[in-house]
Scaffold this motif. Sequence first.
Motif, PDB file in Angstrom:
ATOM      1  N   ALA A 243       0.837  -1.199   0.000  1.00  0.00           N
ATOM      2  CA  ALA A 243       0.000   0.000   0.000  1.00  0.00           C
ATOM      3  C   ALA A 243       0.872   1.250   0.000  1.00  0.00           C
ATOM      4  CB  ALA A 243      -0.923  -0.007   1.216  1.00  0.00           C
ATOM      5  N   GLY A 244       1.941   1.233   0.801  1.00  0.00           N
ATOM      6  CA  GLY A 244       2.852   2.365   0.820  1.00  0.00           C
ATOM      7  C   GLY A 244       3.527   2.581  -0.520  1.00  0.00           C
ATOM      8  N   LEU A 245       3.865   1.488  -1.207  1.00  0.00           N
ATOM      9  CA  LEU A 245       4.468   1.587  -2.535  1.00  0.00           C
ATOM     10  C   LEU A 245       3.502   2.260  -3.515  1.00  0.00           C
ATOM     11  CD1 LEU A 245       6.641   0.886  -4.640  1.00  0.00           C
ATOM     12  CD2 LEU A 245       5.595  -1.378  -4.839  1.00  0.00           C
ATOM     13  N   ASP A 246       2.263   1.806  -3.513  1.00  0.00           N
ATOM     14  CA  ASP A 246       1.271   2.405  -4.419  1.00  0.00           C
ATOM     15  C   ASP A 246       1.057   3.882  -4.107  1.00  0.00           C
ATOM     16  OD1 ASP A 246       0.966  -0.046  -5.630  1.00  0.00           O
ATOM     17  OD2 ASP A 246      -0.802  -0.617  -4.446  1.00  0.00           O
ATOM     18  N   GLU A 247       1.048   4.214  -2.816  1.00  0.00           N
ATOM     19  CA  GLU A 247       0.823   5.607  -2.422  1.00  0.00           C
ATOM     20  C   GLU A 247       1.975   6.503  -2.845  1.00  0.00           C
ATOM     21  OE1 GLU A 247       0.162   5.605   1.757  1.00  0.00           O
ATOM     22  OE2 GLU A 247      -1.654   4.370   1.633  1.00  0.00           O
ATOM     23  N   THR A 248       3.197   6.035  -2.692  1.00  0.00           N
ATOM     24  CA  THR A 248       4.348   6.874  -3.040  1.00  0.00           C
ATOM     25  C   THR A 248       4.455   7.060  -4.555  1.00  0.00           C
ATOM     26  OG1 THR A 248       5.805   4.926  -2.979  1.00  0.00           O
ATOM     27  CG2 THR A 248       5.663   6.266  -0.989  1.00  0.00           C
ATOM     28  N   ILE A 249       4.088   6.047  -5.323  1.00  0.00           N
ATOM     29  CA  ILE A 249       4.098   6.205  -6.785  1.00  0.00           C
ATOM     30  C   ILE A 249       3.028   7.219  -7.201  1.00  0.00           C
ATOM     31  CG2 ILE A 249       3.725   5.057  -8.993  1.00  0.00           C
ATOM     32  CD1 ILE A 249       6.329   4.257  -7.626  1.00  0.00           C
ATOM     33  N   ALA A 250       1.824   7.071  -6.642  1.00  0.00           N
ATOM     34  CA  ALA A 250       0.731   7.987  -6.983  1.00  0.00           C
ATOM     35  C   ALA A 250       1.018   9.402  -6.498  1.00  0.00           C
ATOM     36  CB  ALA A 250      -0.573   7.476  -6.384  1.00  0.00           C
ATOM     37  N   ASP A 251       1.734   9.536  -5.372  1.00  0.00           N
ATOM     38  CA  ASP A 251       2.067  10.860  -4.844  1.00  0.00           C
ATOM     39  C   ASP A 251       2.968  11.615  -5.808  1.00  0.00           C
ATOM     40  OD1 ASP A 251       2.251  12.983  -3.085  1.00  0.00           O
ATOM     41  OD2 ASP A 251       3.851  12.078  -1.893  1.00  0.00           O
ATOM     42  N   ALA A 252       3.918  10.899  -6.405  1.00  0.00           N
ATOM     43  CA  ALA A 252       4.857  11.547  -7.325  1.00  0.00           C
ATOM     44  C   ALA A 252       4.308  11.645  -8.743  1.00  0.00           C
ATOM     45  CB  ALA A 252       6.178  10.780  -7.338  1.00  0.00           C
ATOM     46  N   PHE A 253       3.587  10.620  -9.166  1.00  0.00           N
ATOM     47  CA  PHE A 253       3.078  10.567 -10.531  1.00  0.00           C
ATOM     48  C   PHE A 253       1.586  10.227 -10.485  1.00  0.00           C
ATOM     49  CE2 PHE A 253       7.419   8.703 -10.400  1.00  0.00           C
ATOM     50  CZ  PHE A 253       8.111   9.764 -10.963  1.00  0.00           C
ATOM     51  N   PRO A 254       0.726  11.212 -10.272  1.00  0.00           N
ATOM     52  CA  PRO A 254      -0.713  10.942 -10.140  1.00  0.00           C
ATOM     53  C   PRO A 254      -1.261  10.146 -11.316  1.00  0.00           C
ATOM     54  CG  PRO A 254      -0.217  13.208  -9.538  1.00  0.00           C
ATOM     55  CD  PRO A 254       1.041  12.642 -10.121  1.00  0.00           C
TER      56      PRO A 254
END
Length: 383
Positions: A243-254
């Motif tokens: 979940a943290g991985l998905d969140e950090t990717i989406a945070d940088a690249f929506p």
Amino acid sequence: MLTKIAISGYRSLRNVVLPLERLNLITGANGTGKSSLYKAIALLASAAQGRIVSALAAEGGLNSTLWAGPETVTKRMKTGEVPVQGTSRTAPISLKLGFASEDFGYAIDLGLPIPDIHSLFGQDPEIKVEAVWAGEILRQGNTLTLRKGPSVVATAGRTKKVVRAHIAPFESMMMQAVSPADTPELLELRERMRGWRFYDHLRTDRLAPARSPQVGTRTPVLSDDGADLAAALQTIIEIGDRAGLDETIADAFPGSAIDIRARNGLFELSLTQHGLLRALQTAELSDGTLRYLLLVAALLTPRPPTLMVLNEPETSLHRDLLAPLARLIVRASKSAQIIVVTHAAPLVEALSQEGAKRFLLKKELGETVIEDGEYVRWEWPGR
């Protein structure tokens, strides 16, 4: 957690002691000693790998890394009343590195060897002293293991025992005097130090290994050059913080997501982005995008280290990625102590707002000092 790191006599770091917190930020203008500080911490870690002499040799040898200024810098030199000049040396030539944690401390003192015309290794530095002690401050009564010259003595209560009588001057007691029975604290510290991680040269050039499919195995720790990026991210997906991985990717690249596939044992990473009809392979990613993914893999490791040091992680990143990077670093600092070395003002500001301990380096007469630095007590073992 480390509470202090101490460096004396290394390049511009004539005498620096850093009081550390969970998340630490080292910044300053170019040429103020940030890279030297990073290298000094890495050099300290190399003692636990048995590589400290060879690591010094790779930097040009002890003479090339020693503090080049006067042994003593007086107030009159600082005010310009007298010129900066050397005087007769009163102390031995010495490069000292050490740290203290919540339970143990360690220090090493390196110096020049006695000239030997019969040896071709006459320029190799010698380890003069090493010490391990209980607590944060070295005192007369809390030394646990002490190496002076070739001899290593362990102390247990009022009992002292010579655990090694003849260690070569180029070998650390971290390698030659570890014993679960006689020096358990030395074994504990060595394993901690071996777990420290340093990320400085995560390659993103066109020939970077991360841009090509690589053989994949479970990879809880990203390699120094990032070659196993796809395997490291897949390991996070399977046994780490997905979940943290998905969140950090989406945070940088929506609107974006990563996809990892294995073909004939080779792992391939691609990035889907909002608005594109196909996923982009790593060979197509910009340097900044690839570097951010590398930092994600390093910081979200399923096997957090006791210490992680990042040197200029902002390299190649667009300004808009610095705030997501700061949030990623803060997330990682909940499970690992982190030191970030950077001169990127937006990253400095973002991490400072998140409560990072900030050390602003500056130069005074060629010496690196901490602006508005607090006094921190530190004692070196004597020769």
